[in-house]
Scaffold this motif. Structure first.
Motif, PDB file in Angstrom:
ATOM      1  N   ARG A 181      53.589  73.292  29.855  1.00 25.51           N
ATOM      2  CA  ARG A 181      54.722  72.898  29.007  1.00 25.51           C
ATOM      3  C   ARG A 181      55.269  71.531  29.425  1.00 25.51           C
ATOM      4  NH1 ARG A 181      55.982  78.845  28.971  1.00 25.51           N
ATOM      5  NH2 ARG A 181      55.538  79.488  26.807  1.00 25.51           N
ATOM      6  N   ASN A 182      55.303  71.290  30.727  1.00 33.34           N
ATOM      7  CA  ASN A 182      55.773  69.987  31.203  1.00 33.34           C
ATOM      8  C   ASN A 182      54.842  68.859  30.776  1.00 33.34           C
ATOM      9  OD1 ASN A 182      58.018  71.134  32.410  1.00 33.34           O
ATOM     10  ND2 ASN A 182      57.080  71.258  34.447  1.00 33.34           N
ATOM     11  N   ALA A 183      53.571  69.231  30.556  1.00 37.63           N
ATOM     12  CA  ALA A 183      52.585  68.221  30.138  1.00 37.63           C
ATOM     13  C   ALA A 183      52.573  68.027  28.629  1.00 37.63           C
ATOM     14  CB  ALA A 183      51.199  68.627  30.616  1.00 37.63           C
ATOM     15  N   GLY A 184      53.418  68.801  27.926  1.00 39.99           N
ATOM     16  CA  GLY A 184      53.532  68.590  26.480  1.00 39.99           C
ATOM     17  C   GLY A 184      53.045  69.717  25.598  1.00 39.99           C
ATOM     18  N   SER A 185      52.442  70.737  26.160  1.00 35.79           N
ATOM     19  CA  SER A 185      51.987  71.871  25.348  1.00 35.79           C
ATOM     20  C   SER A 185      53.188  72.711  24.932  1.00 35.79           C
ATOM     21  CB  SER A 185      50.990  72.731  26.133  1.00 35.79           C
ATOM     22  OG  SER A 185      49.829  71.990  26.467  1.00 35.79           O
ATOM     23  N   GLN A 186      53.248  73.062  23.670  1.00 39.89           N
ATOM     24  CA  GLN A 186      54.373  73.827  23.153  1.00 39.89           C
ATOM     25  C   GLN A 186      53.985  75.249  22.755  1.00 39.89           C
ATOM     26  OE1 GLN A 186      57.511  72.588  23.261  1.00 39.89           O
ATOM     27  NE2 GLN A 186      56.488  70.860  24.294  1.00 39.89           N
ATOM     28  N   SER A 226      53.834  79.687  36.893  1.00 37.51           N
ATOM     29  CA  SER A 226      53.722  78.315  37.385  1.00 37.51           C
ATOM     30  C   SER A 226      52.810  77.482  36.496  1.00 37.51           C
ATOM     31  CB  SER A 226      53.194  78.316  38.820  1.00 37.51           C
ATOM     32  OG  SER A 226      52.951  77.001  39.279  1.00 37.51           O
ATOM     33  N   GLU A 264      54.432  76.707  33.173  1.00 38.37           N
ATOM     34  CA  GLU A 264      55.413  75.624  33.301  1.00 38.37           C
ATOM     35  C   GLU A 264      54.712  74.266  33.356  1.00 38.37           C
ATOM     36  OE1 GLU A 264      59.169  74.307  36.177  1.00 38.37           O
ATOM     37  OE2 GLU A 264      57.856  75.971  36.745  1.00 38.37           O
ATOM     38  N   GLN A 265      53.590  74.192  34.090  1.00 36.52           N
ATOM     39  CA  GLN A 265      52.850  72.930  34.170  1.00 36.52           C
ATOM     40  C   GLN A 265      52.345  72.492  32.802  1.00 36.52           C
ATOM     41  OE1 GLN A 265      49.939  72.544  37.496  1.00 36.52           O
ATOM     42  NE2 GLN A 265      50.730  74.520  38.176  1.00 36.52           N
TER      43      GLN A 265
END
Length: 307
Positions: free
Chosen positions: A238-243, A232, A235-236
């Motif tokens: 990655r959704n915020a822009g971390s790759q 979880s 996912e948060q």
């Protein structure tokens, strides 16, 4: 306070030494007298040679910071053969103090009967874990010894420093942001993995904020022992822009099976750094817990500023 013949209070005190001139003189070191309570490191998890090596290095650091310190290791799951249990270590500490008192009396010395805690128990835990702390408290009660139990080691800036070092050792963070070089594998989002449920996640979050300030990347805490927590948080981020994520275990090491960290890294689909282990700050923090419990105020261990 000390007397010409030694410490009057039975606790570590500042011993008289020639003062260095100038305002940048070093603070006078503390020295532990023989009758100070023992520092007993409570080591969780299944004992092993690696665990023993880690614990011995931690107490060695504590002894180097406070000469004369009686530092011992007690394992929560010890077998009282190769790995002494916390209960037996506390009992032996009490027996030793009583024996020293009786020997002194037999030799004609006018000594005061010992009082106060026999030992100060310091859990080898970076963050709170209610199940393990209950086990520590039960072991102390079973020993029937007057012992004081301290808080866990974190949160603390030194733990953020240790996490930074472990990430840089794994090639997942820059060791020094002031230097003009790049690390191709440096993470742009960190999952701080703790154990101990919601309370541990909240405590890890405080150290996580300090780590984020050092790295200038987002850091979010997650629970290794809660199903879906790691995925979880990944996912948060990655959704915020971390790759490029990295998992940083907010653990000393013995608390859990090492395979859980590997599984969590696979779950988050990212590399992981090593646990904190015997990083020098761990021994210094254990000693700080001990001296604070005894009401002593030595110079507090300082972290290296983020650059």
């Amino acid at each position: 306070m000390s007397t010409p013949t030694g410490p009057a209070s039975g606790l570590p005190v500042r011993m008289p030494r020639p003062r260095q001139p100038g305002r940048h003189r070093r603070p006078e070191p503390l020295v532990a007298p023989e009758d100070a309570p023992a520092l007993v490191l409570a080591v969780p998890g299944k004992p092993s040679s690696a665990t023993r090596s880690l614990a011995e290095e931690v107490v060695s650091i504590a002894r180097s910071e406070l000469p004369g310190l009686d530092a011992r290791i007690g394992y929560l799951d010890g077998d009282d053969e190769e790995f002494p249990s916390l209960t037996s270590v506390l009992a032996h500490a009490a027996e030793g103090r009583t024996a020293r008192y009786e020997q002194a009396r037999a030799a004609g010395s006018d000594v005061k009967e010992p009082d106060g805690p026999v030992a100060v128990v310091v859990p080898l835990l970076a963050g709170p874990d209610s199940a393990l702390l209950r086990q520590v408290r039960q072991a102390v009660m079973d020993s029937r010894v007057a012992a004081e139990l301290t808080d866990v080691l974190g949160p603390h800036p030194l733990l953020a420093e240790a996490l930074h070092v472990r990430l840089s050792e794994a090639g997942l963070a820059r060791a020094d942001r002031a230097r003009l070089f790049t690390v191709a594998t440096a993470a742009d989002g960190i999952i701080l993995a703790s154990v101990g449920g919601d309370e541990a996640v909240q405590a890890a979050g405080i150290t996580g904020m300090l780590l984020a300030a050092r790295l200038a990347v987002p850091v979010m805490a997650a629970a290794l022992d809660q199903e879906g927590s790691i995925a979880s948080v990944a996912e948060q981020l990655r959704n915020a822009g971390s790759q490029q994520l990295a998992l940083a275990p907010y653990l000393i090491g013995p608390e859990i099976d090492a395979s859980l960290v590997d599984e969590a890294a696979k779950e988050a689909d990212c590399p992981a750094s090593e646990p904190l282990g015997p990083y020098p700050a761990i021994g210094k923090l254990a000693l700080a817990k001990y001296t604070t419990a005894l009401g002593i105020a030595p110079q507090q261990p300082q972290s290296t500023p983020a650059r």
